[in-house]
Design an enzyme around this catalytic site. Structure first.
Site, PDB file in Angstrom:
ATOM      1  N   TRP A   1       1.890   1.709  -3.467  1.00  0.00           N
ATOM      2  CA  TRP A   1       0.843   2.359  -4.276  1.00  0.00           C
ATOM      3  C   TRP A   1       0.930   3.878  -4.118  1.00  0.00           C
ATOM      4  CZ3 TRP A   1      -2.113   0.985  -8.166  1.00  0.00           C
ATOM      5  CH2 TRP A   1      -2.516  -0.331  -8.322  1.00  0.00           C
TER       6      TRP A   1
ATOM      7  N   TRP B   1     -15.917  10.729 -13.322  1.00  0.00           N
ATOM      8  CA  TRP B   1     -15.071  10.528 -12.135  1.00  0.00           C
ATOM      9  C   TRP B   1     -14.540  11.852 -11.580  1.00  0.00           C
ATOM     10  CZ3 TRP B   1     -10.096  12.325 -12.594  1.00  0.00           C
ATOM     11  CH2 TRP B   1      -9.585  12.485 -13.883  1.00  0.00           C
TER      12      TRP B   1
ATOM     13  N   GLU C   1       0.839  -1.203   0.000  1.00  0.00           N
ATOM     14  CA  GLU C   1       0.000   0.000   0.000  1.00  0.00           C
ATOM     15  C   GLU C   1       0.878   1.257   0.000  1.00  0.00           C
ATOM     16  OE1 GLU C   1      -3.005  -0.381  -0.682  1.00  0.00           O
ATOM     17  OE2 GLU C   1      -3.116  -2.503  -0.233  1.00  0.00           O
TER      18      GLU C   1
ATOM     19  N   TRP D   1     -20.066  10.827 -20.308  1.00  0.00           N
ATOM     20  CA  TRP D   1     -20.665  10.722 -18.979  1.00  0.00           C
ATOM     21  C   TRP D   1     -22.025  11.432 -18.979  1.00  0.00           C
ATOM     22  CZ3 TRP D   1     -18.137   7.277 -16.228  1.00  0.00           C
ATOM     23  CH2 TRP D   1     -16.769   7.105 -16.424  1.00  0.00           C
TER      24      TRP D   1
ATOM     25  N   TRP E   1      -9.581   7.307  -8.120  1.00  0.00           N
ATOM     26  CA  TRP E   1     -10.783   7.572  -8.937  1.00  0.00           C
ATOM     27  C   TRP E   1     -10.614   7.054 -10.350  1.00  0.00           C
ATOM     28  CZ3 TRP E   1     -15.705   8.683  -8.090  1.00  0.00           C
ATOM     29  CH2 TRP E   1     -16.047   9.064  -6.802  1.00  0.00           C
TER      30      TRP E   1
ATOM     31  N   ASN F   1     -10.925   2.227   2.641  1.00  0.00           N
ATOM     32  CA  ASN F   1     -10.486   2.020   1.248  1.00  0.00           C
ATOM     33  C   ASN F   1     -11.468   1.187   0.429  1.00  0.00           C
ATOM     34  OD1 ASN F   1      -8.496   2.097  -0.973  1.00  0.00           O
ATOM     35  ND2 ASN F   1      -8.391  -0.098  -0.557  1.00  0.00           N
TER      36      ASN F   1
HETATM   37  P1  FAD Z   1      -3.931   1.659   5.323  1.00  0.00           P
HETATM   38  O1  FAD Z   1      -4.697   0.546   4.706  1.00  0.00           O
HETATM   39  O2  FAD Z   1      -3.473   1.493   6.702  1.00  0.00           O
HETATM   40  O3  FAD Z   1      -2.675   1.931   4.362  1.00  0.00           O
HETATM   41  C1  FAD Z   1      -1.497   2.609   4.816  1.00  0.00           C
HETATM   42  C2  FAD Z   1      -1.173   3.750   3.911  1.00  0.00           C
HETATM   43  O4  FAD Z   1      -0.896   3.297   2.595  1.00  0.00           O
HETATM   44  C3  FAD Z   1      -2.310   4.745   3.744  1.00  0.00           C
HETATM   45  O5  FAD Z   1      -2.358   5.646   4.814  1.00  0.00           O
HETATM   46  C4  FAD Z   1      -1.943   5.400   2.423  1.00  0.00           C
HETATM   47  O6  FAD Z   1      -0.963   6.405   2.581  1.00  0.00           O
HETATM   48  C5  FAD Z   1      -1.339   4.254   1.645  1.00  0.00           C
HETATM   49  N1  FAD Z   1      -2.364   3.639   0.801  1.00  0.00           N
HETATM   50  C6  FAD Z   1      -3.221   2.657   1.124  1.00  0.00           C
HETATM   51  N2  FAD Z   1      -3.981   2.314   0.067  1.00  0.00           N
HETATM   52  C7  FAD Z   1      -3.601   3.121  -0.940  1.00  0.00           C
HETATM   53  C8  FAD Z   1      -4.014   3.273  -2.296  1.00  0.00           C
HETATM   54  N3  FAD Z   1      -4.956   2.504  -2.834  1.00  0.00           N
HETATM   55  N4  FAD Z   1      -3.439   4.232  -3.035  1.00  0.00           N
HETATM   56  C9  FAD Z   1      -2.463   5.017  -2.531  1.00  0.00           C
HETATM   57  N5  FAD Z   1      -2.025   4.917  -1.260  1.00  0.00           N
HETATM   58  C10 FAD Z   1      -2.586   3.986  -0.476  1.00  0.00           C
HETATM   59  N6  FAD Z   1      -5.522   7.866  -0.089  1.00  0.00           N
HETATM   60  C11 FAD Z   1      -5.081   9.035   0.380  1.00  0.00           C
HETATM   61  O7  FAD Z   1      -4.140   9.056   1.178  1.00  0.00           O
HETATM   62  N7  FAD Z   1      -5.662  10.219  -0.010  1.00  0.00           N
HETATM   63  C12 FAD Z   1      -6.711  10.252  -0.885  1.00  0.00           C
HETATM   64  O8  FAD Z   1      -7.192  11.332  -1.231  1.00  0.00           O
HETATM   65  C13 FAD Z   1      -7.214   9.016  -1.363  1.00  0.00           C
HETATM   66  N8  FAD Z   1      -8.295   8.991  -2.193  1.00  0.00           N
HETATM   67  C14 FAD Z   1      -8.747   7.775  -2.672  1.00  0.00           C
HETATM   68  C15 FAD Z   1      -9.845   7.760  -3.554  1.00  0.00           C
HETATM   69  C16 FAD Z   1     -10.311   6.550  -4.055  1.00  0.00           C
HETATM   70  C17 FAD Z   1     -11.489   6.547  -5.030  1.00  0.00           C
HETATM   71  C18 FAD Z   1      -9.697   5.343  -3.679  1.00  0.00           C
HETATM   72  C19 FAD Z   1     -10.201   4.034  -4.211  1.00  0.00           C
HETATM   73  C20 FAD Z   1      -8.616   5.359  -2.806  1.00  0.00           C
HETATM   74  C21 FAD Z   1      -8.120   6.561  -2.284  1.00  0.00           C
HETATM   75  N9  FAD Z   1      -7.032   6.601  -1.389  1.00  0.00           N
HETATM   76  C22 FAD Z   1      -6.570   7.807  -0.941  1.00  0.00           C
HETATM   77  C23 FAD Z   1      -6.296   5.377  -1.009  1.00  0.00           C
HETATM   78  C24 FAD Z   1      -6.790   4.666   0.268  1.00  0.00           C
HETATM   79  O9  FAD Z   1      -8.173   4.500   0.217  1.00  0.00           O
HETATM   80  C25 FAD Z   1      -6.416   5.413   1.541  1.00  0.00           C
HETATM   81  O10 FAD Z   1      -5.041   5.721   1.532  1.00  0.00           O
HETATM   82  C26 FAD Z   1      -6.684   4.560   2.775  1.00  0.00           C
HETATM   83  O11 FAD Z   1      -8.044   4.207   2.832  1.00  0.00           O
HETATM   84  C27 FAD Z   1      -6.301   5.345   4.027  1.00  0.00           C
HETATM   85  O12 FAD Z   1      -6.590   4.615   5.177  1.00  0.00           O
HETATM   86  P2  FAD Z   1      -5.437   4.019   6.098  1.00  0.00           P
HETATM   87  O13 FAD Z   1      -4.421   5.046   6.399  1.00  0.00           O
HETATM   88  O14 FAD Z   1      -6.088   3.337   7.244  1.00  0.00           O
HETATM   89  O15 FAD Z   1      -4.801   2.961   5.093  1.00  0.00           O
END
Ligand code: FAD
Length: 485
Positions: free
Chosen positions: A286, A367, A283, A314, A390, A349
């Site tokens: 990512w 989107w 993650e 759209w 997105w 997420n």
């Molecule tokens: P954890 O699951 O604990 O993950 C740890 C860290 O990994 C996160 O804090 C984040 O920095 C990173 N991470 C995790 N998943 C992703 C991912 N898919 N893409 C990129 N980084 C990731 N994340 C954001 O930080 N800001 C946003 O604006 C954002 N918008 C999103 C919009 C959509 C439509 C989707 C599908 C995902 C988005 N994410 C975003 C990614 C992800 O959903 C969040 O990072 C995550 O839910 C944050 O919760 P957590 O810190 O508990 O994540």
């Protein structure tokens, strides 16, 4: 005269393991730190009650205190954080001149507007005879550190991650030992004070009542809470009713935690074969991946990563759009997720994927509209990850979900919130709905509704679209992809 530098802090609100601060302290005798509440950004916010501003304000107060203590430990009293309120580009240049510094150091930002602003600042500083330098701090591996063998940026995640993991060695994760050089932190000029939230023109949001911990200490509390759960991340991370994720995203967004610290801990557990740690590390990959994509392809801010997808027509559907924004779609998992976002500024997420898919593939809405809505409401809003997420859900992005894969909001609900615990938490009006209907109350007959005290259309919305028909429409919308040329 002593050599002097100014560290401009932006989305790196901590003083441990901080790249720009470390380099400044090593190279200069007197180092000042500044944070600017940037009116070029704040003035654009649609409300004067914003959780992000609250979070930043609380974290700025904590950072000031941390800097004071760090300096005091080396015998310097009266150090701390300089805080300004105004257009950041001007404030930084003026302050640098007033302090008589030779260089302004900062940590690199990858967003197109920030890049343009920094270029302006660098030019203005240069005109005043002051140097400007920026450092990698926000990501683990920088824009050009992970490239294909041909020297191009990756656009597919799996090979990127493989190369990323190979490069992620102890050196890349090593913490910057800021404290060792903290004796170079300078005492602040007399009369400096940190503006209150009211001075900035803002009111407190519900951040405090949500008990979202702020500042570096807040980040460490969340981290300590997550570490024993990291091993279970693999299995628990997809279930929004379960405490399965780290909730560190807002801290990563504002830099109250170091990405290197997180990676060091995850790598150590991953090396023992812990699948949870390996997945969590992915993650973080990512996050780097999307920052790299934004850097190399800034056009994604307004356009599809793959230009052919800008052919998608759209729908202009204001009523459906309102229903989505106001959590009234009639699909409980979607509505509960939107309530979570509106009430707390966080969304799990799995739910981000579900609501983004629903907006684009069930409601047929662009989107970009959803992306902007998230930008307004997410505490952790980050342009690169949000745009990437997105475009992934809408199938327009790099390495996105294929266009013909369309989440079914009911089966997603059955799989990831099987007993409706999350739904009931955010939709109390459905508290008494029996388990077999919780994922789609519209299936209840009038007598069944009566038995649980719910009237559809009055207490909870009728479904705004039929998923099956919406799916067919989406397949037609993307039909041109069968013969893209
Ligand atoms: P954890 O699951 O604990 O993950 C740890 C860290 O990994 C996160 O804090 C984040 O920095 C990173 N991470 C995790 N998943 C992703 C991912 N898919 N893409 C990129 N980084 C990731 N994340 C954001 O930080 N800001 C946003 O604006 C954002 N918008 C999103 C919009 C959509 C439509 C989707 C599908 C995902 C988005 N994410 C975003 C990614 C992800 O959903 C969040 O990072 C995550 O839910 C944050 O919760 P957590 O810190 O508990 O994540």
């Amino acid at each position: 005269m002593a050599s002097r530098a100014l560290v401009w802090m932006r989305r790196d609100l901590r003083c441990d393991d901080h790249a720009a601060l470390y380099h400044a302290l090593r190279r200069f005798e007197q180092v000042y730190c500044v944070f600017v509440f940037d009116t070029d950004i704040l003035d654009l916010l649609p409300t004067r009650e914003d959780r992000r501003v609250d979070f930043i304000h609380a974290s700025v107060l904590a950072l000031d205190e941390d800097l004071r203590q760090l300096a005091a430990g080396c015998g310097t009293h009266g150090a701390g954080l300089l805080v300004r309120h105004g257009p950041a580009a001007q404030e930084v240049v003026q302050l640098a001149q007033a302090l008589g510094v030779q260089e302004v150091l900062t940590n690199r930002d990858y967003e197109p507007e920030a890049i343009a602003r920094d270029a302006r600042v660098a030019g203005d500083l240069q005109a005043a005879g002051i140097a400007f330098s920026d450092y990698k701090d926000q990501v683990l591996l920088d824009r050009d550190e992970v490239l294909t063998q041909q020297g191009h940026p990756y656009s597919v995640f799996t090979p990127y991650k493989r190369a990323w993991l190979q490069k992620l060695d102890a050196f890349q994760c090593k913490a910057y030992p800021v404290a060792r050089y903290a004796g170079h932190l300078a005492a602040l000029p007399k009369g400096e004070a940190i503006p209150s939230l009211a001075d900035l023109g803002f009111q407190p949001s519900n951040l405090a009542s949500l008990k979202i911990p702020t500042g570096s200490r807040g980040a460490q509390l969340l981290l300590q809470d997550f570490l024993p759960r990291m091993a279970a991340y693999q299995d628990a991370r997809d279930f929004p009713a379960v405490k399965g994720v780290s909730y560190l995203s807002v801290h990563l967004r504002f830099g109250t935690v170091s990405i290197r610290q997180l990676a060091t801990l995850a790598v150590a557990q991953a090396r023992t074969g812990c699948e949870g740690a390996q997945t969590w590390l992915s993650e973080l990959a990512w996050r780097d991946f999307y920052a790299m994509i934004l850097w190399h392809h800034p056009q994604v801010v307004t356009q599809s990563f793959r230009p052919i997808y800008d052919k998608v027509q759209w729908d202009d559907a204001p009523e459906l759009w309102q229903a989505w924004c106001e959590a009234r779609t009639g699909y409980p998992l979607v509505d509960a997720a939107m309530r979570q976002l509106l009430q707390t500024g966080y969304m799990h997420n799995r739910l981000r994927m579900v609501v983004a898919s629903f907006l684009t593939k069930d409601l047929g809405i662009d989107w970009r509209a959803g992306e902007r809505f998230f930008a307004q409401h997410l505490n952790d809003y980050d342009l690169s990850s949000n745009n990437g997420g997105w475009q992934w859900a809408a199938s327009t992005g790099c390495d996105a979900q294929p266009w013909f894969r369309i989440f079914n909001p009911i089966t997603q609900s059955e799989r990831f919130d099987p007993d409706g615990k999350f739904i009931r938490r955010y939709l109390p009006e459905l508290a008494k709905v029996p388990d077999r209907y919780i994922h789609f109350p519209a299936a209840m007959k009038p007598l069944e509704q009566q038995a649980c005290g719910l009237q559809l259309g009055r207490d909870y919305a009728h479904p705004v679209v039929d998923h099956g028909r919406a799916r067919e429409r989406t397949l037609m919308r993307f039909h041109f992809m069968k013969n893209p040329d």
